[in-house]
Motif scaffolding. Structure first.
Motif, PDB file in Angstrom:
ATOM      1  N   ALA A   1       2.050  12.253 -20.336  1.00 55.92           N
ATOM      2  CA  ALA A   1       3.449  12.352 -19.449  1.00 55.92           C
ATOM      3  C   ALA A   1       3.348  13.536 -18.748  1.00 55.92           C
ATOM      4  O   ALA A   1       3.428  13.671 -17.673  1.00 55.92           O
ATOM      5  N   ASP A   2       1.756  14.852 -18.503  1.00 52.36           N
ATOM      6  CA  ASP A   2       2.123  15.864 -18.027  1.00 52.36           C
ATOM      7  C   ASP A   2       0.161  15.659 -17.431  1.00 52.36           C
ATOM      8  O   ASP A   2       0.094  16.840 -16.672  1.00 52.36           O
ATOM      9  N   LYS A   3      -0.224  14.696 -17.498  1.00 47.97           N
ATOM     10  CA  LYS A   3      -1.421  14.332 -16.916  1.00 47.97           C
ATOM     11  C   LYS A   3      -1.269  14.140 -15.233  1.00 47.97           C
ATOM     12  O   LYS A   3      -0.476  12.842 -14.954  1.00 47.97           O
ATOM     13  N   ASN A   4      -2.437  14.228 -14.825  1.00 51.05           N
ATOM     14  CA  ASN A   4      -2.508  14.151 -13.071  1.00 51.05           C
ATOM     15  C   ASN A   4      -3.087  12.678 -12.433  1.00 51.05           C
ATOM     16  O   ASN A   4      -4.905  12.915 -12.679  1.00 51.05           O
ATOM     17  N   MET A   5      -2.543  11.839 -12.900  1.00 47.97           N
ATOM     18  CA  MET A   5      -3.193  10.384 -13.728  1.00 47.97           C
ATOM     19  C   MET A   5      -2.275   9.107 -12.407  1.00 47.97           C
ATOM     20  O   MET A   5      -0.992   9.253 -13.037  1.00 47.97           O
ATOM     21  N   MET A   6      -2.803   8.258 -12.804  1.00 42.19           N
ATOM     22  CA  MET A   6      -1.711   6.670 -12.215  1.00 42.19           C
ATOM     23  C   MET A   6      -2.560   5.447 -12.818  1.00 42.19           C
ATOM     24  O   MET A   6      -3.479   5.791 -12.967  1.00 42.19           O
ATOM     25  N   LEU A   7      -1.277   5.001 -13.341  1.00 45.72           N
ATOM     26  CA  LEU A   7      -2.170   3.822 -14.367  1.00 45.72           C
ATOM     27  C   LEU A   7      -1.408   2.660 -13.901  1.00 45.72           C
ATOM     28  O   LEU A   7      -0.464   2.015 -13.365  1.00 45.72           O
ATOM     29  N   ILE A   8      -2.770   1.627 -13.295  1.00 43.97           N
ATOM     30  CA  ILE A   8      -1.900   0.338 -12.628  1.00 43.97           C
ATOM     31  C   ILE A   8      -2.563  -0.645 -14.049  1.00 43.97           C
ATOM     32  O   ILE A   8      -3.779  -1.160 -14.433  1.00 43.97           O
ATOM     33  N   LEU A   9      -1.461  -1.363 -14.082  1.00 46.70           N
ATOM     34  CA  LEU A   9      -1.769  -2.982 -14.881  1.00 46.70           C
ATOM     35  C   LEU A   9      -1.337  -4.233 -13.880  1.00 46.70           C
ATOM     36  O   LEU A   9      -0.396  -3.980 -13.551  1.00 46.70           O
TER      37      LEU A   9
ATOM     38  N   LEU B   1       0.883  -1.225   0.022  1.00 47.08           N
ATOM     39  CA  LEU B   1       0.314   0.408   0.056  1.00 47.08           C
ATOM     40  C   LEU B   1       0.818   1.424   0.381  1.00 47.08           C
ATOM     41  O   LEU B   1       0.629   2.311  -0.152  1.00 47.08           O
ATOM     42  N   LYS B   2       2.085   1.505   0.723  1.00 46.90           N
ATOM     43  CA  LYS B   2       3.186   2.804   0.475  1.00 46.90           C
ATOM     44  C   LYS B   2       4.131   2.862  -0.221  1.00 46.90           C
ATOM     45  O   LYS B   2       3.771   3.587  -0.876  1.00 46.90           O
ATOM     46  N   ALA B   3       3.963   1.781  -1.560  1.00 48.30           N
ATOM     47  CA  ALA B   3       4.558   1.828  -2.399  1.00 48.30           C
ATOM     48  C   ALA B   3       3.401   2.272  -3.288  1.00 48.30           C
ATOM     49  O   ALA B   3       4.002   3.348  -4.656  1.00 48.30           O
ATOM     50  N   LEU B   4       1.753   1.735  -3.886  1.00 47.12           N
ATOM     51  CA  LEU B   4       1.027   2.836  -4.349  1.00 47.12           C
ATOM     52  C   LEU B   4       1.036   3.584  -4.031  1.00 47.12           C
ATOM     53  O   LEU B   4       0.959   4.457  -4.824  1.00 47.12           O
ATOM     54  N   LYS B   5       0.865   4.101  -3.131  1.00 48.20           N
ATOM     55  CA  LYS B   5       0.986   5.371  -2.226  1.00 48.20           C
ATOM     56  C   LYS B   5       2.056   6.380  -2.538  1.00 48.20           C
ATOM     57  O   LYS B   5       1.869   7.535  -3.399  1.00 48.20           O
TER      58      LYS B   5
ATOM     59  N   TYR C   1       1.732  -7.950 -10.248  1.00 55.40           N
ATOM     60  CA  TYR C   1       1.692  -9.120 -10.621  1.00 55.40           C
ATOM     61  C   TYR C   1       1.687 -10.344  -9.413  1.00 55.40           C
ATOM     62  O   TYR C   1       2.375 -10.625  -8.488  1.00 55.40           O
ATOM     63  N   GLY C   2       1.395 -11.657  -9.883  1.00 53.13           N
ATOM     64  CA  GLY C   2       1.342 -12.613  -8.911  1.00 53.13           C
ATOM     65  C   GLY C   2       0.236 -13.634  -9.642  1.00 53.13           C
ATOM     66  O   GLY C   2      -0.568 -13.458 -10.056  1.00 53.13           O
ATOM     67  N   ARG C   3       0.574 -14.614  -9.203  1.00 52.10           N
ATOM     68  CA  ARG C   3      -0.836 -15.882  -9.184  1.00 52.10           C
ATOM     69  C   ARG C   3      -1.899 -15.447  -8.797  1.00 52.10           C
ATOM     70  O   ARG C   3      -2.197 -14.755  -8.358  1.00 52.10           O
ATOM     71  N   ARG C   4      -2.012 -16.563  -9.349  1.00 56.43           N
ATOM     72  CA  ARG C   4      -3.606 -16.756  -8.898  1.00 56.43           C
ATOM     73  C   ARG C   4      -3.999 -16.756  -7.405  1.00 56.43           C
ATOM     74  O   ARG C   4      -3.984 -17.732  -6.787  1.00 56.43           O
ATOM     75  N   ARG C   5      -5.486 -16.052  -7.115  1.00 61.13           N
ATOM     76  CA  ARG C   5      -6.248 -16.116  -5.433  1.00 61.13           C
ATOM     77  C   ARG C   5      -5.038 -15.676  -4.630  1.00 61.13           C
ATOM     78  O   ARG C   5      -4.853 -15.576  -3.596  1.00 61.13           O
ATOM     79  N   VAL C   6      -3.628 -14.713  -4.938  1.00 57.76           N
ATOM     80  CA  VAL C   6      -3.466 -13.654  -4.007  1.00 57.76           C
ATOM     81  C   VAL C   6      -3.795 -12.919  -3.205  1.00 57.76           C
ATOM     82  O   VAL C   6      -2.917 -12.039  -2.032  1.00 57.76           O
ATOM     83  N   GLY C   7      -4.217 -12.227  -4.100  1.00 55.76           N
ATOM     84  CA  GLY C   7      -5.102 -10.994  -3.476  1.00 55.76           C
ATOM     85  C   GLY C   7      -4.908  -9.979  -3.890  1.00 55.76           C
ATOM     86  O   GLY C   7      -4.751  -8.812  -3.645  1.00 55.76           O
ATOM     87  N   LYS C   8      -4.489  -9.626  -5.142  1.00 55.12           N
ATOM     88  CA  LYS C   8      -3.822  -8.596  -6.111  1.00 55.12           C
ATOM     89  C   LYS C   8      -5.364  -7.814  -5.898  1.00 55.12           C
ATOM     90  O   LYS C   8      -4.410  -6.290  -5.779  1.00 55.12           O
ATOM     91  N   SER C   9      -6.272  -8.184  -6.786  1.00 56.15           N
ATOM     92  CA  SER C   9      -7.506  -7.493  -7.350  1.00 56.15           C
ATOM     93  C   SER C   9      -7.632  -6.872  -5.888  1.00 56.15           C
ATOM     94  O   SER C   9      -8.387  -5.040  -5.218  1.00 56.15           O
ATOM     95  N   THR C  10      -7.545  -7.807  -4.817  1.00 49.63           N
ATOM     96  CA  THR C  10      -8.421  -6.845  -3.554  1.00 49.63           C
ATOM     97  C   THR C  10      -6.968  -5.734  -3.130  1.00 49.63           C
ATOM     98  O   THR C  10      -8.321  -4.698  -1.992  1.00 49.63           O
ATOM     99  N   LEU C  11      -6.225  -6.344  -3.204  1.00 47.81           N
ATOM    100  CA  LEU C  11      -5.090  -4.714  -2.717  1.00 47.81           C
ATOM    101  C   LEU C  11      -5.470  -3.443  -3.585  1.00 47.81           C
ATOM    102  O   LEU C  11      -5.371  -2.237  -3.126  1.00 47.81           O
ATOM    103  N   ILE C  12      -5.746  -3.399  -5.165  1.00 47.49           N
ATOM    104  CA  ILE C  12      -5.945  -2.528  -5.301  1.00 47.49           C
ATOM    105  C   ILE C  12      -7.189  -1.947  -5.082  1.00 47.49           C
ATOM    106  O   ILE C  12      -7.714  -0.470  -4.990  1.00 47.49           O
TER     107      ILE C  12
END
Length: 476
Positions: A131-139, A9-13, A27-38
């Motif tokens: 590049a100059d937009k006030n946005m964050m992209l998470i893939l 959470l700190k890294a995302l912040k 990224y990470g294996r299935r069921r590990v909680g990636k979507s929940t973290l996001i």
């Protein structure tokens, strides 16, 4: 229920608070909680969250458009566009400048695998319009090989554009315990063992039910979530599930060498190696080396990294008919329950290695440990008649310091009996097997049930006694 993950959470912040554009890849294996973290991270923030599915490029585009416009301009949510660029143009134009917008594409491989231009399109927008937009992209993605080879590698169109990357792992034993706070330490350890610390599986444990009730409900009933979970996961990753299943069965039964596994499944080494490599990439199998001789190829073993898979393969295949007849509870009570401590042996060893490294980094054993692992080989012994003989030997925990060439070694016992002097003597004897490379400074004894009075009376100064309670408290 959301627990732990403070570092992630700190890294995302940190990326979110950066001025202008920022990108994180998760990224990470299935069921590990990636979507929940996001989802936890984007709470209270302006965010577009789209989860790709296996429906083809055009349908993913339609669903993505609907999701994005529902957030930015609900009046346009029914609009349709023929290209990704046209949708991203609209999104870009409607993003507010005074408030950061987060754009999440979850399960990216499902979409990008069917639209080879998608990553290149994202690269163009990152470099020019965002590049100059006030946005964050998470893939984000679960297909590890795709994420590593197509998204993170130097060959990827978006290589070098990320601000951070997070490979989300399963919870460690201590964080796993947060899902069942009222369990005893032994029950918490078993819960970790049968779930492997995987977030989804831990979330299925009802903390108001007993450990036995949860295990029976999830594993030993025909409609239990984990009863068919291994097959479901393998079918998502492999086209030939039969071969992979046979390979895992052999590893679970104790076959660790490539040639032995290949012989048992009656396939060529190269064919089995291909499956093993993919099982390693998706986090189910680990290629483990002898810690003091890792460069020797012959001293490697294939072991199941995923504890849930190990539990499943040890107990479920033999009980399918019984479970299908509705007698899974009886099978668990009469067969499985008495073998739980034996199953937990390797799990407990992994817990102890984690604890040793954690404490060793803090200097708890007099040196800065940089690595933990196991050692195995042979030792030469002499019997009462003076005859020499060779026997196999192993050391459960070896922590080494590459800085001062010191080491600590340990023995782990998850049993209903106390550790006695004999275990200590054996560990001291085996320390000589690695003393040529490292100076052994401490002997660590990990015990579920404590230690005999001998240790209080003799009080050997080079021994560190560690109980399961100590491990959960995080103290050496």
């Amino acid at each position: 229920m959301f627990v732990a993950r403070e570092r992630e959470l700190k890294a995302l912040k940190d990326v979110y608070e950066k001025k202008g554009f920022g990108m994180t890849i998760i990224y990470g294996r299935r069921r590990v909680g990636k979507s929940t973290l996001i989802k936890e991270f984007i709470k209270g923030k302006s965010a577009i969250f789209y989860t790709s599915t296996k429906v083809g490029a055009q349908r993913n585009l339609e669903l993505f458009t609907k999701e994005a416009l529902a957030v930015l301009d609900p009046a346009m949510s029914a609009a349709k566009f023929s290209s990704v660029e046209s949708v991203l143009d609209i999104i870009t134009s409607k993003m507010p400048d005074d408030k950061k917008t987060i754009l999440v594409i979850d399960e990216l491989p499902y979409w990008a695998d069917k639209d080879e231009a998608l990553l290149s399109v994202l690269q163009k927008y990152i470099d020019t319009k965002w590049a100059d937009k006030n946005m964050m992209l998470i893939l984000c993605g679960s297909a590890l090989s795709f994420m590593e080879n197509k998204v993170l590698s130097e060959k990827s169109p978006i290589f070098g554009r990320r601000d951070s990357q997070i490979k989300l792992e399963a919870f460690n034993y201590r964080d796993s315990a947060l899902f069942v706070p009222n369990y005893t330490t032994e029950e918490k350890a078993v819960c970790y063992g049968v779930t492997g610390g995987v977030a989804k599986y831990l979330s299925l444990f009802d903390p108001e039910r007993s450990l036995d009730e949860n295990i029976v409900r999830l594993f030993f009933t025909a409609d239990g979530y984990l009863y068919d979970e291994t097959r479901n996961l393998l079918m998502q990753e492999f086209s030939d599930v039969t071969l992979v299943n046979n390979v895992i069965e052999q590893i679970a039964s104790g076959e660790n060498a490539l040639n032995n596994i290949a012989s048992k499944v009656r396939e060529k080494d190269a064919t089995v190696l291909y499956s093993l490599d993919k099982l390693i990439r998706i986090g189910l199998v680990e290629k483990k080396g002898c810690i003091t001789e890792e460069k020797k190829k012959k001293k490697t073993q294939y072991v199941l990294k995923d504890h849930m898979f190990k539990f499943w393969y040890q107990f479920i295949p033999k009980a399918v008919s019984v479970i299908e007849l509705g007698q899974g509870r009886e099978y668990y009570e009469k067969v499985v329950k008495s073998q739980i401590h034996s199953f937990m042996g390797s799990v407990f060893e992994e817990m102890c290695r984690y604890f040793t490294l954690e404490q060793g980094i803090k200097g708890a054993y007099g040196s800065f440990l940089t690595q933990t692992g196991t050692w195995w080989g042979v030792e030469l012994l002499m019997d009462e008649d003076g005859k020499r003989h060779v026997q196999t030997a192993d050391i459960d925990v070896v922590g080494i310091s590459s800085i001062d060439k010191s080491a600590v070694i340990g023995e782990c016992k998850f049993k209903n009996e106390k550790i006695d002097k004999e275990i200590y003597d054996t560990l001291r004897r085996r320390s000589k097997l690695i003393s040529g490379n490292y100076h052994v400074s401490r002997f660590l004894l990990f015990s579920l049930s404590g230690f005999t009075k001998w240790f209080d009376e003799a009080n050997p100064q080079d021994v560190v006694r560690i109980t399961l309670e100590d491990m959960y408290l995080g103290k050496a």
